[in-house]
Design a protein around this motif. Sequence first.
Motif, PDB file in Angstrom:
ATOM      1  N   GLY A  75     -17.105  -2.763   0.050  1.00 23.85           N
ATOM      2  CA  GLY A  75     -17.387  -2.332  -1.316  1.00 23.85           C
ATOM      3  C   GLY A  75     -17.635  -0.845  -1.486  1.00 23.85           C
ATOM      4  N   ARG A  76     -17.502  -0.070  -0.406  1.00 22.01           N
ATOM      5  CA  ARG A  76     -17.729   1.381  -0.485  1.00 22.01           C
ATOM      6  C   ARG A  76     -16.436   2.122  -0.206  1.00 22.01           C
ATOM      7  NH1 ARG A  76     -22.237   2.431   3.685  1.00 22.01           N
ATOM      8  NH2 ARG A  76     -21.582   4.550   3.216  1.00 22.01           N
ATOM      9  N   PRO A  77     -16.109   3.125  -0.999  1.00 19.78           N
ATOM     10  CA  PRO A  77     -14.875   3.887  -0.748  1.00 19.78           C
ATOM     11  C   PRO A  77     -14.954   4.620   0.590  1.00 19.78           C
ATOM     12  CG  PRO A  77     -16.135   4.856  -2.564  1.00 19.78           C
ATOM     13  CD  PRO A  77     -16.855   3.621  -2.136  1.00 19.78           C
ATOM     14  N   VAL A  78     -13.850   4.523   1.372  1.00 22.45           N
ATOM     15  CA  VAL A  78     -13.833   5.187   2.678  1.00 22.45           C
ATOM     16  C   VAL A  78     -12.674   6.159   2.850  1.00 22.45           C
ATOM     17  CG1 VAL A  78     -15.183   3.469   3.946  1.00 22.45           C
ATOM     18  CG2 VAL A  78     -12.733   3.163   3.725  1.00 22.45           C
ATOM     19  N   VAL A  79     -11.527   5.867   2.265  1.00 20.22           N
ATOM     20  CA  VAL A  79     -10.385   6.773   2.366  1.00 20.22           C
ATOM     21  C   VAL A  79      -9.527   6.661   1.110  1.00 20.22           C
ATOM     22  CG1 VAL A  79     -10.225   6.689   4.886  1.00 20.22           C
ATOM     23  CG2 VAL A  79      -8.880   5.111   3.526  1.00 20.22           C
ATOM     24  N   VAL A  80      -8.678   7.670   0.941  1.00 16.58           N
ATOM     25  CA  VAL A  80      -7.669   7.645  -0.119  1.00 16.58           C
ATOM     26  C   VAL A  80      -6.325   7.877   0.550  1.00 16.58           C
ATOM     27  CG1 VAL A  80      -6.800   8.779  -2.197  1.00 16.58           C
ATOM     28  CG2 VAL A  80      -9.260   8.467  -1.884  1.00 16.58           C
ATOM     29  N   VAL A  81      -5.363   7.037   0.223  1.00 18.59           N
ATOM     30  CA  VAL A  81      -4.011   7.175   0.763  1.00 18.59           C
ATOM     31  C   VAL A  81      -3.148   7.809  -0.324  1.00 18.59           C
ATOM     32  CG1 VAL A  81      -2.018   5.952   1.718  1.00 18.59           C
ATOM     33  CG2 VAL A  81      -4.336   5.122   2.193  1.00 18.59           C
ATOM     34  N   ILE A  82      -2.460   8.890   0.044  1.00 19.77           N
ATOM     35  CA  ILE A  82      -1.594   9.590  -0.906  1.00 19.77           C
ATOM     36  C   ILE A  82      -0.211   9.757  -0.293  1.00 19.77           C
ATOM     37  CG2 ILE A  82      -3.466  10.836  -2.064  1.00 19.77           C
ATOM     38  CD1 ILE A  82      -2.736  13.293  -0.359  1.00 19.77           C
ATOM     39  N   SER A  83       0.753  10.039  -1.136  1.00 20.24           N
ATOM     40  CA  SER A  83       2.112  10.283  -0.650  1.00 20.24           C
ATOM     41  C   SER A  83       2.143  11.589   0.146  1.00 20.24           C
ATOM     42  CB  SER A  83       3.088  10.387  -1.818  1.00 20.24           C
ATOM     43  OG  SER A  83       2.832  11.562  -2.566  1.00 20.24           O
ATOM     44  N   PHE A  84       3.150  11.706   1.003  1.00 22.14           N
ATOM     45  CA  PHE A  84       3.295  12.931   1.776  1.00 22.14           C
ATOM     46  C   PHE A  84       3.551  14.118   0.847  1.00 22.14           C
ATOM     47  CE2 PHE A  84       5.546  16.023   4.386  1.00 22.14           C
ATOM     48  CZ  PHE A  84       4.590  16.212   5.371  1.00 22.14           C
ATOM     49  N   LEU A  91       0.837  -1.200   0.000  1.00 24.20           N
ATOM     50  CA  LEU A  91       0.000   0.000   0.000  1.00 24.20           C
ATOM     51  C   LEU A  91       0.875   1.254   0.000  1.00 24.20           C
ATOM     52  CD1 LEU A  91      -2.599   1.693   0.394  1.00 24.20           C
ATOM     53  CD2 LEU A  91      -2.414   1.184   2.828  1.00 24.20           C
ATOM     54  N   ILE A  92       1.864   1.281   0.866  1.00 18.13           N
ATOM     55  CA  ILE A  92       2.764   2.442   0.942  1.00 18.13           C
ATOM     56  C   ILE A  92       3.499   2.640  -0.376  1.00 18.13           C
ATOM     57  CG2 ILE A  92       4.891   3.311   2.015  1.00 18.13           C
ATOM     58  CD1 ILE A  92       3.876   2.072   4.639  1.00 18.13           C
ATOM     59  N   ASP A  93       4.046   1.559  -0.929  1.00 20.72           N
ATOM     60  CA  ASP A  93       4.774   1.667  -2.198  1.00 20.72           C
ATOM     61  C   ASP A  93       3.880   2.193  -3.309  1.00 20.72           C
ATOM     62  OD1 ASP A  93       7.037   0.689  -0.956  1.00 20.72           O
ATOM     63  OD2 ASP A  93       6.761  -1.364  -1.693  1.00 20.72           O
ATOM     64  N   THR A  94       2.661   1.695  -3.367  1.00 22.59           N
ATOM     65  CA  THR A  94       1.731   2.138  -4.412  1.00 22.59           C
ATOM     66  C   THR A  94       1.321   3.586  -4.206  1.00 22.59           C
ATOM     67  OG1 THR A  94       0.903  -0.132  -4.627  1.00 22.59           O
ATOM     68  CG2 THR A  94      -0.450   1.605  -5.568  1.00 22.59           C
ATOM     69  N   ALA A  95       1.028   3.961  -2.956  1.00 20.27           N
ATOM     70  CA  ALA A  95       0.585   5.329  -2.665  1.00 20.27           C
ATOM     71  C   ALA A  95       1.673   6.355  -2.948  1.00 20.27           C
ATOM     72  CB  ALA A  95       0.129   5.431  -1.211  1.00 20.27           C
ATOM     73  N   ARG A  96       2.924   5.946  -2.924  1.00 19.11           N
ATOM     74  CA  ARG A  96       4.005   6.876  -3.274  1.00 19.11           C
ATOM     75  C   ARG A  96       3.973   7.208  -4.763  1.00 19.11           C
ATOM     76  NH1 ARG A  96       9.590   5.155  -1.265  1.00 19.11           N
ATOM     77  NH2 ARG A  96       9.998   7.364  -1.615  1.00 19.11           N
ATOM     78  N   GLN A  97       3.351   6.345  -5.556  1.00 16.12           N
ATOM     79  CA  GLN A  97       3.273   6.551  -7.008  1.00 16.12           C
ATOM     80  C   GLN A  97       1.948   7.158  -7.458  1.00 16.12           C
ATOM     81  OE1 GLN A  97       6.043   5.913  -8.886  1.00 16.12           O
ATOM     82  NE2 GLN A  97       6.919   5.510  -6.871  1.00 16.12           N
ATOM     83  N   GLU A  98       0.869   6.788  -6.766  1.00 21.09           N
ATOM     84  CA  GLU A  98      -0.470   7.248  -7.154  1.00 21.09           C
ATOM     85  C   GLU A  98      -1.418   7.100  -5.975  1.00 21.09           C
ATOM     86  OE1 GLU A  98      -1.895   4.684 -10.268  1.00 21.09           O
ATOM     87  OE2 GLU A  98      -1.526   2.883  -9.103  1.00 21.09           O
ATOM     88  N   PRO A  99      -2.489   7.880  -5.958  1.00 18.98           N
ATOM     89  CA  PRO A  99      -3.467   7.739  -4.874  1.00 18.98           C
ATOM     90  C   PRO A  99      -4.070   6.336  -4.872  1.00 18.98           C
ATOM     91  CG  PRO A  99      -3.835   9.766  -6.090  1.00 18.98           C
ATOM     92  CD  PRO A  99      -2.829   8.970  -6.871  1.00 18.98           C
ATOM     93  N   VAL A 100      -4.320   5.817  -3.666  1.00 16.85           N
ATOM     94  CA  VAL A 100      -4.917   4.489  -3.515  1.00 16.85           C
ATOM     95  C   VAL A 100      -6.242   4.634  -2.766  1.00 16.85           C
ATOM     96  CG1 VAL A 100      -4.638   2.169  -2.564  1.00 16.85           C
ATOM     97  CG2 VAL A 100      -2.640   3.403  -3.410  1.00 16.85           C
ATOM     98  N   LYS A 101      -7.314   4.213  -3.413  1.00 14.53           N
ATOM     99  CA  LYS A 101      -8.645   4.250  -2.795  1.00 14.53           C
ATOM    100  C   LYS A 101      -8.828   2.966  -1.986  1.00 14.53           C
ATOM    101  CE  LYS A 101     -12.083   3.370  -5.443  1.00 14.53           C
ATOM    102  NZ  LYS A 101     -13.143   3.404  -6.454  1.00 14.53           N
TER     103      LYS A 101
END
Length: 54
Positions: A28-37, A13-23
Amino acid sequence: MSAAEAKNSFGHLIDTARQEPVKIEKHGRPVVVVISFEEFERLSALQPNPSRRM
């Protein structure tokens, strides 16, 4: 990505979020988006008076 997948593969998750936002979805419902600092800082700078900074 499901919440369970995010929990079980946090490093991925961290590796992916450093490249692009991760929903993250829960039940089955979106709750948060993880993004790089860096993306967080960029978005925060767009606000005239950010109410919360980390």
